[in-house]
Design a protein around this motif. Structure first.
Motif, PDB file in Angstrom:
ATOM      1  N   ASN A   4       3.712  30.193  96.140  1.00 14.41           N
ATOM      2  CA  ASN A   4       2.614  29.280  95.900  1.00 14.41           C
ATOM      3  C   ASN A   4       3.164  27.951  95.419  1.00 14.41           C
ATOM      4  O   ASN A   4       4.302  27.857  94.978  1.00 14.41           O
ATOM      5  CB  ASN A   4       1.660  29.828  94.818  1.00 14.41           C
ATOM      6  CG  ASN A   4       0.783  30.947  95.354  1.00 14.41           C
ATOM      7  OD1 ASN A   4       0.175  30.804  96.395  1.00 14.41           O
ATOM      8  ND2 ASN A   4       0.738  32.054  94.634  1.00 14.41           N
ATOM      9  N   ARG A  20       5.833  30.999  90.754  1.00 15.56           N
ATOM     10  CA  ARG A  20       5.570  32.403  91.064  1.00 15.56           C
ATOM     11  C   ARG A  20       6.441  32.823  92.247  1.00 15.56           C
ATOM     12  O   ARG A  20       6.547  32.098  93.232  1.00 15.56           O
ATOM     13  CB  ARG A  20       4.097  32.605  91.393  1.00 15.56           C
ATOM     14  CG  ARG A  20       3.166  32.288  90.218  1.00 15.56           C
ATOM     15  CD  ARG A  20       1.708  32.450  90.604  1.00 15.56           C
ATOM     16  NE  ARG A  20       0.825  32.129  89.486  1.00 15.56           N
ATOM     17  CZ  ARG A  20       0.459  32.998  88.546  1.00 15.56           C
ATOM     18  NH1 ARG A  20       0.889  34.247  88.607  1.00 15.56           N
ATOM     19  NH2 ARG A  20      -0.332  32.632  87.551  1.00 15.56           N
ATOM     20  N   ASN A  22       8.171  36.416  94.536  1.00 14.17           N
ATOM     21  CA  ASN A  22       8.245  37.861  94.794  1.00 14.17           C
ATOM     22  C   ASN A  22       9.619  38.430  94.462  1.00 14.17           C
ATOM     23  O   ASN A  22       9.834  39.633  94.581  1.00 14.17           O
ATOM     24  CB  ASN A  22       7.934  38.139  96.272  1.00 14.17           C
ATOM     25  CG  ASN A  22       6.449  37.984  96.577  1.00 14.17           C
ATOM     26  OD1 ASN A  22       5.603  38.338  95.770  1.00 14.17           O
ATOM     27  ND2 ASN A  22       6.138  37.422  97.741  1.00 14.17           N
ATOM     28  N   LYS A  25      10.971  40.592  88.829  1.00 12.16           N
ATOM     29  CA  LYS A  25      10.137  41.655  88.260  1.00 12.16           C
ATOM     30  C   LYS A  25       9.793  41.377  86.808  1.00 12.16           C
ATOM     31  O   LYS A  25       9.003  42.093  86.200  1.00 12.16           O
ATOM     32  CB  LYS A  25      10.849  43.004  88.381  1.00 12.16           C
ATOM     33  CG  LYS A  25      11.029  43.462  89.829  1.00 12.16           C
ATOM     34  CD  LYS A  25      11.671  44.837  89.895  1.00 12.16           C
ATOM     35  CE  LYS A  25      11.814  45.311  91.338  1.00 12.16           C
ATOM     36  NZ  LYS A  25      12.459  46.646  91.432  1.00 12.16           N
ATOM     37  N   PRO A  41       6.833  36.925  88.169  1.00 14.18           N
ATOM     38  CA  PRO A  41       6.395  37.645  89.372  1.00 14.18           C
ATOM     39  C   PRO A  41       5.094  37.052  89.898  1.00 14.18           C
ATOM     40  O   PRO A  41       4.276  36.535  89.126  1.00 14.18           O
ATOM     41  CB  PRO A  41       6.207  39.078  88.869  1.00 14.18           C
ATOM     42  CG  PRO A  41       7.105  39.181  87.673  1.00 14.18           C
ATOM     43  CD  PRO A  41       7.071  37.831  87.029  1.00 14.18           C
ATOM     44  N   ALA A  42       4.895  37.134  91.197  1.00 11.66           N
ATOM     45  CA  ALA A  42       3.801  36.418  91.842  1.00 11.66           C
ATOM     46  C   ALA A  42       2.418  36.726  91.272  1.00 11.66           C
ATOM     47  O   ALA A  42       1.551  35.856  91.214  1.00 11.66           O
ATOM     48  CB  ALA A  42       3.814  36.708  93.345  1.00 11.66           C
ATOM     49  N   ASN A  43       2.197  37.955  90.821  1.00  5.53           N
ATOM     50  CA  ASN A  43       0.849  38.341  90.390  1.00  5.53           C
ATOM     51  C   ASN A  43       0.649  38.284  88.873  1.00  5.53           C
ATOM     52  O   ASN A  43      -0.299  38.866  88.343  1.00  5.53           O
ATOM     53  CB  ASN A  43       0.522  39.746  90.901  1.00  5.53           C
ATOM     54  CG  ASN A  43       1.524  40.783  90.385  1.00  5.53           C
ATOM     55  OD1 ASN A  43       2.514  40.421  89.747  1.00  5.53           O
ATOM     56  ND2 ASN A  43       1.258  42.053  90.655  1.00  5.53           N
ATOM     57  N   THR A  44       1.510  37.600  88.159  1.00  3.82           N
ATOM     58  CA  THR A  44       1.389  37.510  86.698  1.00  3.82           C
ATOM     59  C   THR A  44       0.135  36.734  86.299  1.00  3.82           C
ATOM     60  O   THR A  44      -0.053  35.598  86.738  1.00  3.82           O
ATOM     61  CB  THR A  44       2.618  36.817  86.084  1.00  3.82           C
ATOM     62  OG1 THR A  44       3.804  37.497  86.508  1.00  3.82           O
ATOM     63  CG2 THR A  44       2.536  36.810  84.561  1.00  3.82           C
ATOM     64  N   PRO A  45      -0.738  37.302  85.454  1.00  2.31           N
ATOM     65  CA  PRO A  45      -1.952  36.581  85.035  1.00  2.31           C
ATOM     66  C   PRO A  45      -1.609  35.358  84.186  1.00  2.31           C
ATOM     67  O   PRO A  45      -0.600  35.337  83.475  1.00  2.31           O
ATOM     68  CB  PRO A  45      -2.715  37.619  84.196  1.00  2.31           C
ATOM     69  CG  PRO A  45      -2.116  38.940  84.567  1.00  2.31           C
ATOM     70  CD  PRO A  45      -0.692  38.673  84.918  1.00  2.31           C
TER      71      PRO A  45
END
Length: 238
Positions: A4, A20, A22, A25, A41-45
């Motif tokens: 992103n 962000r 992939n 970890k 990591p890409a999905n970290t809030p």
């Protein structure tokens, strides 16, 4: 690999750029040249990122303060109307007050938005450094792609770095590394640095044969080399 566009998180006294990916970890916080970057990591809030920055705030502030102490004195004040060079042309800075927004070149002006406060000049400087690095990444890759066929070489990659006393480097593995500050020099100087490093893929020295390769592509290279030698310290001041 970035998945992103970078985002930013405001903290007390600094702005953190969020990258962000992939490929990680766990999170990694870096402070380079006084600029804060958190790689996650890409999905970290976003809330998790804020918690990390809060937990590491003291360490981050210490790193920023250390950089400010060690950084060379600059005549720049980072205020509206001040001129900054990009590819040899001067652009005026326009500082807007509000939530942080990265530098954009709009109608001949470098526009940045930052909160008001004592850390404003530091934030503006870091925003400008980030902008120059992004321009370097785009423009230098374009120039390498343009000049490499003429030199007759294929580099393995292009990286943007911060060097204290050189404009570029060529690694043993064939990667070209460029100092982002070269983006403040005139365009033909940037071309010279790119051709110079490409020619190092043929000769890893500064022998007459090497300069012969440079001269084959840029017959007037000596003018650019001399210009950088005498003016480089001025164009790289930020």
């Amino acid at each position: 690999m970035r998945v992103n566009k970078p985002e930013y998180r405001e903290a007390k006294g600094f702005i953190a750029e969020v990258v962000r990916t992939n490929r990680r970890k766990s999170a990694d916080i870096r402070v380079e040249e006084g600029a804060v970057t958190v790689v996650v990591p890409a999905n970290t809030p976003a809330e998790r990122i804020d918690d990390l920055l809060t937990a590491k705030r003291r360490w981050i502030k210490e790193k920023i303060a250390l950089h400010q102490e060690m950084a060379p004195a600059s005549s720049k004040r980072y205020v509206s109307g001040e001129a900054f060079s990009y590819l040899g042309r001067n652009y005026r800075l326009k500082v807007e007050k509000g939530p942080f927004a990265p530098v954009k070149l709009v109608q001949g002006r470098l526009v940045v938005s930052v909160p008001q406060g004592s850390q404003q000049p530091h934030m503006i400087r870091n925003a400008l450094i980030r902008w120059y690095k992004r321009q370097a990444e785009l423009k230098l890759k374009e120039k390498v792609a343009r000049w490499a066929p003429q030199v007759g070489v294929e580099p393995t990659g292009v990286a943007i770095k911060t060097f204290k006393s050189r404009w570029g480097s060529c690694t043993a593995k064939g990667e070209l590394q460029f100092n982002w500050q070269i983006m403040m020099a005139p365009n033909r100087m940037v071309d010279y640095v790119v051709v110079h490093e490409l020619c190092h893929l043929i000769r890893h020295d500064h022998s007459p044969e090497f300069w012969g390769q440079v001269g084959r592509i840029l017959p007037d290279y000596e003018q650019s080399r001399d210009w950088l030698k005498h003016n480089g310290h001025r164009v790289s001041a930020l």
